[in-house]
Design a protein around this motif. Structure first.
Motif, short mmCIF file in Angstrom:
data_model
loop_
_atom_site.label_atom_id
_atom_site.label_comp_id
_atom_site.label_asym_id
_atom_site.label_seq_id
_atom_site.Cartn_x
_atom_site.Cartn_y
_atom_site.Cartn_z
N GLN A 22 0.86 -1.18 0.00
CA GLN A 22 0.00 0.00 0.00
C GLN A 22 0.89 1.23 0.00
O GLN A 22 1.83 1.33 0.79
N LEU A 23 0.59 2.15 -0.89
CA LEU A 23 1.30 3.42 -0.99
C LEU A 23 0.31 4.55 -0.75
O LEU A 23 -0.64 4.72 -1.53
N ASP A 24 0.50 5.28 0.33
CA ASP A 24 -0.27 6.50 0.55
C ASP A 24 0.45 7.64 -0.15
O ASP A 24 1.61 7.94 0.19
N VAL A 25 -0.20 8.27 -1.11
CA VAL A 25 0.45 9.33 -1.88
C VAL A 25 0.29 10.69 -1.22
O VAL A 25 0.97 11.66 -1.58
N THR A 26 -0.62 10.78 -0.26
CA THR A 26 -0.80 12.01 0.53
C THR A 26 -1.56 11.65 1.79
O THR A 26 -2.29 10.66 1.83
N TRP A 27 -1.35 12.45 2.85
CA TRP A 27 -2.22 12.35 4.02
C TRP A 27 -3.16 13.54 4.10
O TRP A 27 -3.98 13.63 5.02
N ARG A 28 -3.06 14.45 3.12
CA ARG A 28 -4.03 15.54 3.06
C ARG A 28 -5.40 14.97 2.73
O ARG A 28 -5.52 13.95 2.06
N CYS A 29 -6.45 15.62 3.21
CA CYS A 29 -7.79 15.10 2.95
C CYS A 29 -8.81 16.23 2.94
O CYS A 29 -8.64 17.25 3.63
N ASP A 41 -1.76 17.39 7.82
CA ASP A 41 -0.86 18.43 7.32
C ASP A 41 0.21 17.79 6.44
O ASP A 41 0.69 16.68 6.71
N ASP A 42 0.59 18.50 5.38
CA ASP A 42 1.63 18.01 4.47
C ASP A 42 3.00 18.25 5.10
O ASP A 42 3.41 19.39 5.29
N ALA A 43 3.71 17.18 5.41
CA ALA A 43 5.05 17.28 6.01
C ALA A 43 6.15 17.02 5.00
O ALA A 43 7.26 16.63 5.37
N GLY A 44 5.84 17.22 3.71
CA GLY A 44 6.85 17.03 2.68
C GLY A 44 6.66 15.76 1.89
O GLY A 44 7.50 14.85 1.93
N GLU A 45 5.54 15.69 1.17
CA GLU A 45 5.23 14.49 0.39
C GLU A 45 6.30 14.20 -0.67
O GLU A 45 6.98 15.10 -1.17
N GLU A 50 10.02 11.12 -7.37
CA GLU A 50 10.37 10.15 -6.32
C GLU A 50 9.43 8.94 -6.37
O GLU A 50 9.87 7.79 -6.21
N ILE A 51 8.13 9.19 -6.56
CA ILE A 51 7.17 8.09 -6.61
C ILE A 51 7.39 7.23 -7.85
O ILE A 51 7.34 6.00 -7.77
N HIS A 52 7.67 7.87 -8.98
CA HIS A 52 7.97 7.09 -10.19
C HIS A 52 9.17 6.19 -9.96
O HIS A 52 9.17 5.01 -10.37
N ASP A 53 10.21 6.72 -9.33
CA ASP A 53 11.39 5.92 -9.06
C ASP A 53 11.07 4.77 -8.10
O ASP A 53 11.51 3.63 -8.30
N LEU A 54 10.29 5.07 -7.06
CA LEU A 54 9.89 4.05 -6.12
C LEU A 54 9.12 2.93 -6.81
O LEU A 54 9.37 1.75 -6.57
N LEU A 55 8.18 3.29 -7.67
CA LEU A 55 7.39 2.28 -8.37
C LEU A 55 8.29 1.38 -9.22
O LEU A 55 8.07 0.16 -9.30
N PRO A 266 2.72 0.32 12.64
CA PRO A 266 3.63 1.45 12.46
C PRO A 266 5.01 1.26 13.10
O PRO A 266 5.48 2.10 13.87
N LEU A 267 5.65 0.15 12.77
CA LEU A 267 7.02 -0.13 13.21
C LEU A 267 7.97 0.41 12.14
O LEU A 267 8.02 -0.13 11.04
N PRO A 268 8.71 1.49 12.40
CA PRO A 268 9.58 2.07 11.37
C PRO A 268 10.67 1.10 10.95
O PRO A 268 11.38 0.55 11.79
N CYS A 269 10.79 0.88 9.64
CA CYS A 269 11.77 -0.08 9.11
C CYS A 269 12.77 0.57 8.17
O CYS A 269 13.72 -0.11 7.74
N GLY A 270 12.58 1.83 7.83
CA GLY A 270 13.50 2.50 6.92
C GLY A 270 12.77 3.61 6.18
O GLY A 270 11.58 3.87 6.43
N ASN A 271 13.46 4.25 5.25
CA ASN A 271 12.85 5.31 4.45
C ASN A 271 13.44 5.24 3.04
O ASN A 271 14.66 5.21 2.87
N ILE A 272 12.56 5.22 2.06
CA ILE A 272 13.03 5.02 0.69
C ILE A 272 13.71 6.27 0.11
O ILE A 272 14.28 6.20 -0.97
N ARG A 273 13.68 7.39 0.83
CA ARG A 273 14.43 8.56 0.38
C ARG A 273 15.92 8.42 0.65
O ARG A 273 16.73 9.11 0.03
#
Length: 359
Positions: A22-29, A41-45, A50-55, A266-273
């Protein structure tokens, strides 16, 4: 899950492949649902690049099933570019949305992109109840209109009905609404904690007697007499089973690139950035810890009469303080189904106190 999907999932686990994500592309609503577990609030989506590269990285890792969600994903103006990239890479794409921004043009585009399905949250067939939950006047009428245009395009629509105290009696009306619109229907009687660990949202959960009624209704669970039968004794296969697919063949990525076993774990395992997707999947110490656990390793649950049939969520257990511990919500479901208290409930009854709810 069909037999084919079960076999596909089994093979993915054996081969170490992240089959679904599952990929959440935003938490804005554009809604403010009273039970929502996200900060809006947008904390830097992540950017489109970046999403294209991730995919691309996910496709190389073998991911096949992709759920795109939020927040409200249609608040991203590049959403259709994201879906187009995913479809071009061969992903089977499902979209979760409140749908109030979907009109004829958006529905036609989703049809052209040949996505698998669109899941739309409907909380009540009554506008005063649904709109009070979403905090958005007119949202029920707009969501229903969107479902109509999606169905007109031939798209599969799933109406998701989350139960809470304010709409606990309305699921038959939502089920009938789904039938009338030609949509599928799913129900979820569990409110989850906030991703930051806050548990105030749990006060919205339906009462035990309401849960029992839901768990014993044929139209929701199939053959209720069979579904609610006393639990069968656990054998070695049940005790050696994995708690769930989270971290084994599935994962979740936030709009900020944070990598978790599941959206409810919500166990942090890393960050794709800062790390490649496959490196997190293969080398994360946190994922290794999750993967080391079998049902027989659960100190309380492995002794429970419900161990072979419980829907225990390790993510909810983690948010209660211990990923190897019980999930109170799933203990309640087992009790509602069978009338038999779980080992955890019996233990708490002897102690006369509630277990820790810190994270």
């Amino acid at each position: 899950m069909s037999a084919l999907l079960e076999e596909l999932n089994r093979r993915a686990i054996a081969l170490g492949i992240p089959l679904g994500a599952q990929l959440d592309v935003t938490w804005r609503c554009n809604e403010r649902c009273i039970h929502c577990y996200l900060d809006h609030d947008d904390a830097g989506e992540m950017s489109l690049a970046e999403i294209h590269d991730l995919l691309g990285q996910m496709a190389q890792a073998g991911t096949l099933f992709l759920t795109i969600s939020g927040g409200e994903p249609l608040l991203r103006r590049d959403l259709f570019d994201i879906i187009g990239r995913a479809r071009g890479l061969g992903f089977d794409v499902k979209l979760k949305t409140n749908a109030i921004l979907i009109r004829e043009r958006e529905a036609a585009t989703l049809c052209e992109l040949a996505i698998d399905s669109v899941q739309v949250s409907i909380y009540s067939h009554r506008a005063q109840v649904h709109d009070a939950i979403t905090g958005a006047p007119g949202s029920l009428a707009r969501s229903i209109r969107a479902i109509e245009v999606l169905r007109a395009q031939g798209l599969k629509v799933i109406i998701a009905n989350v139960l809470m105290r304010s709409n606990r009696a309305d699921y038959p009306g939502v089920q009938e609404l789904a039938r009338r619109l030609g949509a599928q229907f799913s129900i979820d009687p569990t409110i989850t904690p906030h991703l930051n660990g806050g548990r105030a949202l749990l006060a919205l959960n339906i009462a035990r007697e309401d849960l029992r009624r839901v768990m014993r209704e044929d139209s929701l669970v199939g053959n209720a007499a069979q579904f609610c039968a006393p639990p069968a004794p656990a054998d070695d296969a049940a005790l050696d089973a994995l708690p769930c697919s989270a971290g084994h063949s599935a994962c979740y990525i936030s709009p900020y690139g944070d990598f978790y076993p599941c959206v409810q774990f919500p166990l942090p395992c890393g960050n794709i950035r800062t790390q490649r997707f496959i490196d997190i999947w293969r080398n994360s110490p946190q994922l290794a810890q999750v993967r080391s656990i079998r049902v027989r390793d659960l100190p309380v649950c492995s002794t429970c009469a419900h161990v072979a049939s419980c829907s225990r969520c390790p993510g909810l257990a983690y948010m209660e303080g211990d990923m190897r511990g019980p999930s109170t919500a799933d203990c309640e479901k087992s009790l509602a189904r069978t009338g038999i208290p779980s080992a955890n409930m019996t233990r708490l009854g002897r102690r006369g106190m509630c277990r820790s709810r810190t994270t």
